[in-house]
Each structure stands twice: as structure tokens, then as C-alpha cells.
Write a protein that holds these residues in place. Structure first.
Motif, short mmCIF file in Angstrom:
data_model
loop_
_atom_site.label_atom_id
_atom_site.label_comp_id
_atom_site.label_asym_id
_atom_site.label_seq_id
_atom_site.Cartn_x
_atom_site.Cartn_y
_atom_site.Cartn_z
N LYS A 156 11.34 -38.91 -15.12
CA LYS A 156 11.82 -38.10 -13.98
C LYS A 156 12.74 -36.96 -14.41
N GLU A 180 24.89 -43.87 -5.27
CA GLU A 180 23.54 -43.30 -5.22
C GLU A 180 23.24 -42.78 -3.81
N GLY A 221 10.53 -43.00 -9.35
CA GLY A 221 9.72 -43.78 -10.28
C GLY A 221 10.60 -44.67 -11.13
N PHE A 222 9.94 -45.53 -11.87
CA PHE A 222 10.64 -46.54 -12.66
C PHE A 222 11.41 -45.89 -13.81
N MET A 223 12.39 -46.62 -14.35
CA MET A 223 13.08 -46.17 -15.56
C MET A 223 12.03 -45.80 -16.61
N ARG A 256 20.52 -49.16 -20.55
CA ARG A 256 20.19 -49.39 -19.14
C ARG A 256 20.70 -50.77 -18.71
N PRO A 257 21.64 -50.76 -17.76
CA PRO A 257 22.30 -52.02 -17.40
C PRO A 257 21.33 -53.11 -16.94
N LEU A 258 20.29 -52.73 -16.21
CA LEU A 258 19.42 -53.77 -15.66
C LEU A 258 18.53 -54.41 -16.73
N PHE A 303 27.71 -48.80 -7.63
CA PHE A 303 26.76 -47.79 -8.11
C PHE A 303 25.76 -47.45 -7.01
N ARG A 307 9.05 -53.25 -7.25
CA ARG A 307 9.36 -51.90 -6.78
C ARG A 307 8.16 -51.01 -6.51
N GLY A 333 17.50 -42.11 -9.71
CA GLY A 333 17.49 -43.33 -10.50
C GLY A 333 16.36 -44.24 -10.04
N GLY A 334 15.88 -45.08 -10.95
CA GLY A 334 14.74 -45.93 -10.64
C GLY A 334 14.95 -46.88 -9.48
C1 S3P Z 1 18.20 -48.04 -12.46
C2 S3P Z 1 17.68 -46.95 -13.14
C3 S3P Z 1 18.50 -46.01 -13.90
C4 S3P Z 1 19.93 -45.99 -13.35
C5 S3P Z 1 20.47 -47.38 -13.29
C6 S3P Z 1 19.66 -48.30 -12.39
C7 S3P Z 1 17.28 -48.94 -11.74
O1 S3P Z 1 17.96 -44.70 -13.82
O2 S3P Z 1 19.99 -45.40 -12.09
O3 S3P Z 1 20.50 -47.88 -14.60
O4 S3P Z 1 17.73 -49.71 -10.88
O5 S3P Z 1 16.07 -48.88 -12.02
P1 S3P Z 1 16.62 -44.21 -14.60
O6 S3P Z 1 15.46 -44.55 -13.71
O7 S3P Z 1 16.82 -42.74 -14.71
O8 S3P Z 1 16.61 -44.92 -15.90
#
Ligand code: S3P
Length: 184
Positions: free
Chosen positions: A20, A66, A14-16, A123-125, A62, A142, A84-85
Motif C-alpha cells: 500500500k 487510526e 489490504g493486508f500487511m 510488525r506488532p501483530l 492505536f 480480514r 494500515g492493514g
Molecule cells: C496492522 C498493520 C500495520 C500497522 C499495525 C497493525 C494490522 O500496517 O497498522 O502494525 O492490523 O494489520 P501495514 O499494513 O502497513 O503493515
């Protein structure tokens, strides 16, 4: 009630901000399963935050990590696995997710996701000029990917982690009989 015997693990996608990790940890506690979070695995491997990993090595590194985290989990049994999302972005991850067990998609409305993720800046994105719009765009792109990989969906909007965990357990209970029939 745990998972049907034919199902090895529970995988949360699922999404950020969909919950989860928190929900996964709660379900693992209830079932006495082990809990693993692919982001945490990667953080531990690099001894850095996800934001620092993105900054230092870039997103492709990254994403490779994953994929490696999912591969490393393939022999797991009785795990709750939070992902991760972006795990659904790589086509090579999809068979790995499905091979792990039942895949459950935690959803929430865009507004609620925004409310949850805007509380922290790590969150980097979402390091963009307009993170609210980024969320909207990423969710639109997504959602079909989560939907395609998931066996089950649970909406988390307006619910506590405990309530979501209740719904997840119930969704699996209702779904299980069909799984058993598949195996007779
Ligand atoms: C991401 C979600 C993050 C983490 C990264 C990228 C994404 O995890 O894996 O920042 O691409 O949506 P969470 O869903 O736990 O925030």
C-alpha cells in the motif's frame, strides 16, 4: 489520467505487505497528488514506531488513533491514502473510508505476503510463536472485510511496485466510465 472528478481521493486497503505505501507513493507521484499513510501519521504523532506504540499503550489506543487519522482526512482532496492493514476491523472506519473516495484493495497470495513481511520484525501483530500461521488466520478473517469495503481489487503477486501502479491506474480507468454514468 487521474481520478474522475466525482471521486476525491484514492484509498488503498489490504493486508500487511500488500504494498500500500510503496504503490501509493508511486501513484501520488504520477498524478501529482499528495500522499498520506495513516501509520506514518500515527508514528509522527507519537514520535514512536508502531511496535513501540502497541507495546507502550496497547492495540486499542492505536486503533483509536487510526480512526482519528481517518476522521482528520475527511476534507482531503486529491490525496492517495495508504492505510494500515487493520483499518477495516473497526466498523466505524468503513463509512469514513468510503466517504474519502475510491477504495482499492491490493491483494497478494499468503506465500508472497509471508515472503515480504518476514524480511522485517517490526510488525506488532506478527510477534507470535508462529507468525506464518498468524498471517494465515488474519488473512482469512480480514479478506471478507477488505472485499466488502473495496470498489476495486488489484492483485500484486509477482509484480513490482511500478507494475502494480500501472494496474491500479488501468483498473481505475476501466471503472471510471460507470462512475461518470452514475452522475449524469
Ligand atoms: C496492522 C498493520 C500495520 C500497522 C499495525 C497493525 C494490522 O500496517 O497498522 O502494525 O492490523 O494489520 P501495514 O499494513 O502497513 O503493515
Amino acid at each position: 489520467m487521474h481520478l474522475p472528478h466525482s471521486v476525491r481521493n484514492l484509498v488503498l486497503v489490504g493486508f500487511m505487505g500488500s504494498g500500500k505505501s510503496s504503490v501509493g507513493r508511486e501513484i501520488a507521484r504520477r498524478w501529482a497528488f499528495r500522499f498520506v499513510d495513516t501509520d506514518a501519521t500515527i508514528r509522527q504523532r507519537y514520535k514512536k514506531s508502531i511496535l513501540d506504540i502497541f507495546t507502550a499503550f496497547g492495540e486499542p489506543v492505536f486503533r483509536d488513533e487510526e480512526n482519528r487519522a481517518l476522521q482528520d482526512l475527511q476534507n482531503s482532496l486529491q490525496f492517495v491514502i495508504a492505510t494500515g492493514g487493520g483499518i477495516v476491523l473497526q466498523p466505524r472506519n468503513l463509512p469514513l473510508l468510503r466517504a474519502l473516495g475510491v477504495v482499492l484493495w491490493l491483494t497478494a497470495s499468503e506465500e508472497i505476503i509471508w515472503e515480504r513481511v518476514s524480511r522485517n520484525q517490526n510488525r506488532p501483530l506478527l510477534q507470535t510463536e508462529n507468525p506464518r500461521l498468524t498471517i494465515s488466520n488474519l488473512m482469512a478473517a480480514r479478506s471478507p472485510l477488505y472485499g466488502a469495503v473495496a470498489d476495486l481489487t488489484v492483485d500484486t503477486s509477482g509484480l513490482t511496485h511500478q507494475q502494480v501502479a500501472d494496474r491500479v491506474v488501468e483498473a481505475i480507468r476501466v471503472w471510471s466510465p460507470d462512475r461518470h454514468e452514475d452522475h449524469y
